[in-house]
Motif scaffolding. Structure first.
Motif, PDB file in Angstrom:
ATOM      1  N   THR A   1      -0.833   1.415   8.914  1.00 20.32           N
ATOM      2  CA  THR A   1       0.088   2.509   9.194  1.00 20.32           C
ATOM      3  C   THR A   1       1.427   1.920   9.621  1.00 20.32           C
ATOM      4  OG1 THR A   1      -1.705   3.965   9.926  1.00 20.32           O
ATOM      5  CG2 THR A   1       0.537   4.566  10.600  1.00 20.32           C
TER       6      THR A   1
ATOM      7  N   ALA B   1      -7.710   1.950  -2.272  1.00 18.65           N
ATOM      8  CA  ALA B   1      -7.689   0.499  -2.156  1.00 18.65           C
ATOM      9  C   ALA B   1      -8.762  -0.172  -3.005  1.00 18.65           C
ATOM     10  CB  ALA B   1      -7.839   0.093  -0.691  1.00 18.65           C
TER      11      ALA B   1
ATOM     12  N   SER C   1      -1.017   6.786   7.166  1.00 15.27           N
ATOM     13  CA  SER C   1      -2.057   5.816   6.862  1.00 15.27           C
ATOM     14  C   SER C   1      -2.029   5.480   5.376  1.00 15.27           C
ATOM     15  CB  SER C   1      -3.431   6.368   7.252  1.00 15.27           C
ATOM     16  OG  SER C   1      -4.448   5.436   6.958  1.00 15.27           O
ATOM     17  N   CYS C   2      -1.968   4.186   5.078  1.00 17.36           N
ATOM     18  CA  CYS C   2      -1.856   3.727   3.695  1.00 17.36           C
ATOM     19  C   CYS C   2      -3.084   2.907   3.305  1.00 17.36           C
ATOM     20  CB  CYS C   2      -0.618   2.835   3.533  1.00 17.36           C
ATOM     21  SG  CYS C   2       0.964   3.656   3.855  1.00 17.36           S
ATOM     22  N   ASP C   3      -3.781   3.331   2.248  1.00 18.47           N
ATOM     23  CA  ASP C   3      -4.719   2.422   1.617  1.00 18.47           C
ATOM     24  C   ASP C   3      -3.905   1.259   1.072  1.00 18.47           C
ATOM     25  OD1 ASP C   3      -7.099   3.837   2.038  1.00 18.47           O
ATOM     26  OD2 ASP C   3      -7.776   3.417  -0.011  1.00 18.47           O
TER      27      ASP C   3
ATOM     28  N   ARG D   1      -6.328  -1.086   5.165  1.00 20.77           N
ATOM     29  CA  ARG D   1      -5.476   0.060   5.485  1.00 20.77           C
ATOM     30  C   ARG D   1      -4.472  -0.368   6.540  1.00 20.77           C
ATOM     31  NH1 ARG D   1      -7.273   4.894   3.478  1.00 20.77           N
ATOM     32  NH2 ARG D   1      -5.790   6.026   4.770  1.00 20.77           N
TER      33      ARG D   1
ATOM     34  N   GLY E   1       0.806  -1.207   0.000  1.00 20.90           N
ATOM     35  CA  GLY E   1       0.000   0.000   0.000  1.00 20.90           C
ATOM     36  C   GLY E   1       0.841   1.260   0.000  1.00 20.90           C
TER      37      GLY E   1
END
Length: 375
Positions: A268, A245, A278-280, A266, A239
């Motif tokens: 982190t 996403a 924060s990553c999709d 998701r 991600g």
């Protein structure tokens, strides 16, 4: 060899079936003839993270022997390190993927022992990916590095002892090599078929499921997508903050999943790429272990990321694992062909991926037939 002075190359995953460390077992057998310990990347206890985060030399306090790091100021045992021994025992758990550095530490150790007339004994362990499935591509000669120093496939299908035999034969290493082979292991078996717990071999190889996705997902170390380092499920996630996403899973669905279920999620990361952001993301869940072909899946991941987010996606620059000039993705993949194909937009279907990673598997099997211990 009954009175030989011994060294041992191992780490925290060098355990017997009943949970004893290899150094303790060897010390019980030979006592003070165990003179020195060696450790590969990540250190004797697997504490250090990846990519040139080195481990210091030390001492094993209870056994009162030195511990030399082979991922420090040197990646090959020196004459001084080998001076106290007649034979070096290697007991390392490999993960079946070309870029895992333990086998290249072994190669340098074989060469050093040949130079200094030290015998080598390799204690074999299962390839957690089995021995009947191979995934390309082959490493091209000009892209040799410490994450690939021989022309072998990305997922090679050999055990560590078989690789030792291959290296000695093909590189003409004149070392006194002895192999202790396994009993009861069959190349059709993945780790989960063995009925024994997985002992993490390095900080980001915590589960046997990790080994299944690692051959492909390790390619993400060459791009600005997080491969899940800094989470509890490294290599099983991918991600970035610039992902969507749901959109990404839909786009990725045009390609084969190869034994995996893809779920939007998701995370982190607590360290490494996108630390604290924060990553999709996509969760790569193993649903059919024997069907997983992660190299193809990860190439599709990279192609989709480049297509959907061309202004955000990027190749990471060197240095990477002591290569200071070539892009990390090139030495990971084994050539510049993946990077070129992605940049030219040539990966649009599964057939494109297979053309990119395909190699002559019959020729590979013929090449390794003489060194295989478990045909």
């Amino acid at each position: 060899m009954a009175s030989a002075r011994l060294g041992l190359l191992m780490n925290q995953a060098s355990l017997t079936g009943d949970g004893q460390y290899a150094c303790d077992v060897l010390h019980k057998l030979v006592g003070e003839r165990l003179k020195v310990l060696f450790a590969p990347q990540h250190g004797f206890w697997g504490q250090q993270q990846a990519n040139m985060i080195e481990s210091a030399h030390g001492i094993h306090n209870r056994l009162d022997v030195p511990v030399f790091s082979l991922y420090a100021d040197t990646r090959r045992p020196t004459a001084e390190m080998l001076a106290a021994i007649d034979c070096l025992v290697i007991d390392l758990q490999d993960v079946g993927t070309r870029v895992y550095t333990f086998v290249w530490t072994m190669l340098e150790t074989l060469r050093a022992c040949a130079e200094h007339a030290v015998a080598v004994v390799v204690l074999d362990r299962p390839n957690p990916l089995g021995g009947i499935v191979f995934e390309g591509p082959m490493l091209e000669f000009d892209f040799r590095s410490f994450v690939g120093n021989a022309t072998i496939p990305l997922r090679h299908g050999l055990t560590i002892a078989e690789l030792a035999k291959l290296f000695v034969s093909e590189f003409q290493i004149h070392v006194d090599l002895h192999i202790v082979s396994m009993e009861g292991w069959h190349p059709q078996q993945l780790w989960r078929d063995l009925g024994r717990p997985w002992n993490w071999t390095s900080p980001n190889m915590p589960r046997e499921e990790t080994t299944l996705v690692y051959p492909g997902q390790v390619l993400l170390e060459g791009v600005n997508l997080s491969e899940g380092r800094g989470t509890t499920r490294p290599f099983e996630l991918v991600g970035a903050p610039y992902f969507n996403a749901e959109q990404f899973v839909e786009e990725l669905g045009r390609f084969e999943h190869c034994g995996l279920r893809l779920l939007p999620t998701r995370f982190t990361p607590m360290f490494d790429k996108w630390r604290g952001e924060s990553c999709d993301a996509v969760d790569l869940q193993v649903v059919e272990p024997h069907a997983v072909r992660s190299v193809a899946v990860t190439i599709a991941v990279i192609a989709c990321a480049r297509k959907l987010y061309p202004n955000s996606f990027a190749w990471l620059p060197p240095p990477y694992e002591y290569e200071y000039h070539k892009p990390p993705i090139d030495i990971l993949f084994g050539s510049q062909r993946l990077r070129n194909a992605i940049e030219l937009g040539q990966i649009t279907a599964d057939a494109d991926i297979q053309q990119l990673i395909g190699f002559d598997e019959d020729q590979w099997q013929h090449r390794v037939a003489a060194i295989q211990l478990y045909p």
